[in-house]
Design a protein around this motif. Structure first.
Motif, short mmCIF file in Angstrom:
data_model
loop_
_atom_site.label_atom_id
_atom_site.label_comp_id
_atom_site.label_asym_id
_atom_site.label_seq_id
_atom_site.Cartn_x
_atom_site.Cartn_y
_atom_site.Cartn_z
N HIS A 195 71.23 37.03 91.71
CA HIS A 195 71.19 36.40 93.02
C HIS A 195 72.36 36.95 93.85
CE1 HIS A 195 69.15 33.77 90.19
NE2 HIS A 195 68.51 33.22 91.20
N VAL A 219 74.27 37.23 97.76
CA VAL A 219 74.40 36.49 99.01
C VAL A 219 75.37 37.21 99.94
CG1 VAL A 219 76.13 34.98 97.91
CG2 VAL A 219 75.07 34.28 100.06
N HIS A 258 67.91 37.69 97.33
CA HIS A 258 69.00 37.86 98.31
C HIS A 258 68.99 36.76 99.37
CE1 HIS A 258 72.07 40.04 100.49
NE2 HIS A 258 71.33 40.05 101.59
N LEU A 259 70.18 36.28 99.70
CA LEU A 259 70.37 35.31 100.78
C LEU A 259 71.29 35.90 101.84
CD1 LEU A 259 70.99 32.02 98.74
CD2 LEU A 259 68.89 32.67 99.92
N ASP A 260 71.01 35.61 103.09
CA ASP A 260 71.85 36.06 104.20
C ASP A 260 72.25 34.83 104.99
OD1 ASP A 260 73.02 37.10 106.49
OD2 ASP A 260 71.59 38.76 106.68
N LEU A 290 76.65 27.81 95.11
CA LEU A 290 75.33 28.42 94.91
C LEU A 290 75.09 28.75 93.44
CD1 LEU A 290 75.22 30.82 98.00
CD2 LEU A 290 74.00 28.65 97.71
#
Length: 527
Positions: free
Chosen positions: A201, A203, A229-231, A283
């Motif tokens: 994961h 970020v 992926h997190l933005d 997270l």
């Protein structure tokens, strides 16, 4: 092993542990068999296998014949009593068949390049750590810079190794992959991207100081690897901290480019960095729950060994993590790895990332100002690598490092310029030495690791002025300058004296100054 057996003959059996030792070391396996200076069998290096056995057929008579060909050994053997033989009713090897039971032939040795070692060593270490910790995967703050991208690429390489082992029928790796990836019954991972999506994961935690360039590079790399992926934007949290500070003190913080002091500028950068660390751990603990998976994620750090040495990191920011795959690797080596990875790992965006100037992006971008790491540090990464080797491997203090670099950089920098660089390094090194006590546990790959807990046991409290050492450096610089000035004056004086040709020309034309006679020192003063 080749040298030992080529000098005296013999069979050398080398066995090595394989896997993570529960700490910072990874044993790379590579068992091998060497006969009379030749490698006849070599096991895999940086493998996910728990156990590996290699086999070779060896002719012991060939060893005796090899030793007999060495005159000194032959003389020694002739003085020894005969070795007793015992006949037994079985054979150590199969019945002699010269076509089926022939000694194993020599093979070429397989050596990994440094870039391959960076990819494979930490990747195998991470897999061992992940499966033995019973975690569900990794959480990586991915900034789009060289360091965090290197870590992402290493995890991607780990997924590729796992898929390869699964396809080769390694039952233990398959069982671990199914458990960690939370696959359903009878499901197995089929591609590295599929596996990465379940266990990696990433970020991107942007602020108003972040650029579209780094955001885009982080997004493209995550897609190439297959990571989840997190933005996100963290400006609202930064603003909350600044509002709280203003409420408490009545002061408004400003960046250096907006007229603020160095203290304000540093505080504003540290706030952003530490907020990212808190978000990363939040997270890491909750994303598995969000995806209906058990367990937790291991937070990965991405501070290289050079930045640790210089102290170019915030204490308890994103450099603070559970484990750090690149904490023992220099920036120069990481850049070479990124170029290699773009062509060999299937992640082409790594080439673009390597070509971008390293920047922390913690200060506002202006038309006339962009934060660049090497400018911010006041030294290049190449210089940092040199300082690290001299400080740790050669055990240099300020004076001996100055002397060494004067010799190494002769013709490139003056002694005064070298002195300035050495003083700057030791000021930063001693001021930030306390950060080494809290460095994230890292894969050990470089002899000049600055980590205080295991590798660099020097004190972490220094007199940051280094009064005696810096005074001695100044004395050495002054002595060199005086010597050079004296030499320059001597050369200038010699250049002003007439040459023999000029004296002869003066005599023949009647003009000029004739040479003074040794018997009459005053001769030639007038014309």
């Amino acid at each position: 092993m080749q040298s030992a057996t080529s000098k005296g003959g013999g069979v050398y059996l080398y066995a090595n542990q394989q896997g993570c030792d529960g700490g910072r070391l990874y044993y790379d396996g590579c068992a091998c068999i060497v006969v009379n200076g030749d490698v006849v069998a070599q096991g895999s290096q940086f493998s996910l296998k728990d156990i590996e056995v290699i086999v070779a057929s060896v002719d012991l008579d060939a060893v005796a014949g090899y030793r007999g060909a060495v005159s000194s050994l032959r003389e020694q053997a002739s003085q020894q009593p005969p070795i007793p033989f015992v006949n037994v009713s079985f054979r150590l090897s199969r019945p002699m068949d010269m076509l089926k039971n022939f000694p194993t032939l020599p093979i070429p040795i397989k050596y990994h390049t440094p870039q391959e070692e960076i990819a494979l060593g930490p990747a195998c270490w991470l897999w061992d750590y992940l499966r033995r910790s019973r975690a569900s995967g990794f959480l990586l703050p991915l900034s789009g810079g060289a360091d965090s991208s290197s870590v992402a690429a290493i995890v991607g390489c780990m997924c590729q190794l796992v898929i390869k082992a699964v396809k080769e029928g390694d039952e233990q790796v398959c069982l671990d992959a199914v458990r960690i990836g939370n696959y359903q019954e009878k499901e197995v991972p089929k591609t590295a991207q599929e596996l990465a999506n379940r266990i990696l994961h990433t970020v991107y935690m942007g602020t108003e100081n972040s650029s579209e360039g780094t955001r885009g590079r982080a997004d493209r790399l995550a897609k190439e690897i297959g990571a989840s992926h997190l933005d996100i934007k963290v400006d609202v949290i930064v603003s909350a901290f600044l509002s709280l500070f203003k409420t408490i003190t009545g002061k408004t913080l400003r960046y250096k480019v907006d007229g603020g002091t160095q203290t304000e500028n540093l505080a504003l950068q540290n706030i952003q960095a530490r907020i990212r660390m808190v978000i990363a751990y939040m997270l890491a603990s909750l994303l598995p729950w969000v995806r209906s998976k058990p367990g937790y994620l291991l937070v990965l750090g991405s501070a290289n060994v050079d930045e640790g040495l210089r102290g170019y990191l915030t204490k308890y920011d994103c450099s603070s993590a559970d484990i750090n795959p690149i904490g023992g690797i220099s920036k120069q080596d990481l850049r070479a790895f990124l170029r290699w990875g773009a062509n060999n790992l299937g992640y082409p965006s790594l080439a673009e990332i390597e070509g971008a100037p390293p920047t922390a992006e913690l200060e506002p971008i202006r038309a006339n100002y962009t934060q660049i790491d090497e400018i911010d540090m006041g030294m290049t990464y190449e210089e940092l690598s040199m300082y690290g080797r001299l400080r740790m491997i050669f055990r240099c203090g300020p004076v001996s490092m100055f002397q060494h670099l004067c010799h190494r950089w002769q013709g490139r920098l003056t002694p005064a310029e070298v002195a300035t660089k050495v003083k700057d390094f030791f000021r930063f090194y001693s001021t930030n030495r306390h950060k080494m006590t809290t460095l994230t546990p890292s894969y050990h790959a470089e002899n000049y690791s600055p980590e205080d807990n295991r590798f660099d046991l020097r004190q972490f409290l220094y007199n940051t002025r280094w009064p005696w050492q810096f005074r001695r450096i100044d004395q050495l610089v002054k002595s060199v300058e005086v010597r050079e000035l004296s030499s320059s004056i001597s050369v200038e004086k010699r250049n002003m004296e007439p040459t023999d040709a000029e004296v002869a020309a003066a005599h023949s034309t009647g003009f000029g100054v004739p040479a003074a006679s040794s018997s009459n020192p005053q001769a030639g003063k007038g014309t």
